[in-house]
Design an enzyme around this catalytic site. Structure first.
Site, PDB file in Angstrom:
ATOM      1  N   SER A 148       0.847  -1.194   0.000  1.00 34.06           N
ATOM      2  CA  SER A 148       0.000   0.000   0.000  1.00 34.06           C
ATOM      3  C   SER A 148       0.878   1.238   0.000  1.00 34.06           C
ATOM      4  O   SER A 148       2.002   1.223   0.530  1.00 34.06           O
ATOM      5  CB  SER A 148      -0.893   0.014   1.249  1.00 34.06           C
ATOM      6  OG  SER A 148      -1.534   1.267   1.401  1.00 34.06           O
ATOM      7  N   TYR A 162      -1.054  -0.195  10.564  1.00 39.83           N
ATOM      8  CA  TYR A 162      -1.269  -0.635   9.183  1.00 39.83           C
ATOM      9  C   TYR A 162      -0.135  -0.118   8.306  1.00 39.83           C
ATOM     10  O   TYR A 162       0.452  -0.877   7.513  1.00 39.83           O
ATOM     11  CB  TYR A 162      -2.614  -0.126   8.676  1.00 39.83           C
ATOM     12  CG  TYR A 162      -2.888  -0.445   7.229  1.00 39.83           C
ATOM     13  CD1 TYR A 162      -3.360  -1.694   6.856  1.00 39.83           C
ATOM     14  CD2 TYR A 162      -2.683   0.511   6.232  1.00 39.83           C
ATOM     15  CE1 TYR A 162      -3.622  -2.003   5.517  1.00 39.83           C
ATOM     16  CE2 TYR A 162      -2.942   0.227   4.896  1.00 39.83           C
ATOM     17  CZ  TYR A 162      -3.410  -1.033   4.555  1.00 39.83           C
ATOM     18  OH  TYR A 162      -3.659  -1.328   3.241  1.00 39.83           O
TER      19      TYR A 162
END
Length: 279
Positions: A148, A162
């Site tokens: 990501s 995250y």
């Protein structure tokens, strides 16, 4: 002949979103595919969509499993190799953005969120890759990790763990690539920006709120220069490209960013400089 004819792919987190789109593309292109997730209904939807595209039923293996557990990973790997006879492509797509139940963010986020996040987003990739290694060496196979842009240089205090997990995954991709290329196995990754995957809904947001977020981002140059939020298939196409050695043979240990330009824009660049100079 389809380009992945004779190949076998294992796609984690394939019950929805990017994983589903990737599994469908690989199957349509001739690969035998193992799909997996924890939600039986969504996993069956993935299987049926694959079958509707004309793929033979014996080319799809559906396994309900918790990827974060040792038993789940063993079942996935053993069943894939036992039934299909080999493994050529491993797509490590499964991941989660877990929020603090008490609403804490940044350094105050409960460490239990850290443990859960790292277990699924990083540890499961490491251990499943270890289990797949011997099989991929035999086939001179491919690994594609789904990271990501949250793992990049900009801060992510709202989802601090995250972002940390994705930064670590990027380093794992680079290091694993150099380790495994000596055995003929390629490792690469894709780093998406915002994609219409349902991730916000799994974080507890309702569909109306999520759609408002997407509309806002699409309307702001500093959020999304291209002006549209991508669909899962847009990322799946990149994963399939990286899994195709004929097309991407010289790409080793790289992460392809697919974010519509979001990570390239600073706030001032999102506006008209000549207009600003008039004031």
């Amino acid at each position: 002949m389809p380009r992945f004819s004779g190949k076998v792919a294992l796609v984690t987190g394939s019950s929805n979103g990017i994983g589903r789109a990737t599994a469908i593309l690989l199957a349509r292109e001739g690969a035998k595919v193992t799909i997996t997730g924890r939600n039986a209904q969504r996993l069956e939807e993935t299987k049926q969509e694959i079958l509707r595209s004309g793929v033979p039923e014996d080319h799809v293996l559906s396994i309900i499993a918790d990827l974060a557990t040792e038993s789940g990973q063993i079942e996935l790997m053993n069943s894939t190799v036992d039934i299909f006879g080999r493994l050529d492509i491993l797509v490590n797509n499964a991941g989660a953005a877990i929020t603090d139940l008490e609403g804490h963010i940044g350094v105050g986020t409960n460490v239990s969120v850290f443990d859960k996040t790292m277990r699924i987003n990083l540890r499961s990739v490491v251990t499943l890759t270890q289990k797949a290694k011997e099989h991929l060496i035999k086939t001179k196979g491919e690994i594609v990790n789904v990271s990501s842009i949250a793992g990049g240089q900009h801060a992510q205090p709202e989802l601090i763990y995250y972002a940390m997990s994705k930064s670590a995954l990027d380093q794992y991709t680079r290091s694993a690539a150099i380790d495994l290329i000596q055995h003929g196995v390629r490792v690469n990754s894709v780093s998406p920006g915002d994609i219409r995957t349902g991730i916000y809904e799994t974080m507890g947001m309702n569909k109306e709120s999520v759609e408002n977020i997407y509309k806002f981002m699409e309307s702001r140059k500093e959020c999304c220069p291209i002006g549209t939020i991508a669909q899962p298939v847009d990322v799946a196409n990149i994963i399939v490209f990286l899994a195709d050695r004929k097309l991407s043979s010289y790409i080793i240990g790289q992460s392809i960013v697919a974010d519509g330009g979001s990570s390239l824009v600073m706030e001032v660049q999102a506006h008209d400089w000549m207009e600003l100079l008039k004031h």
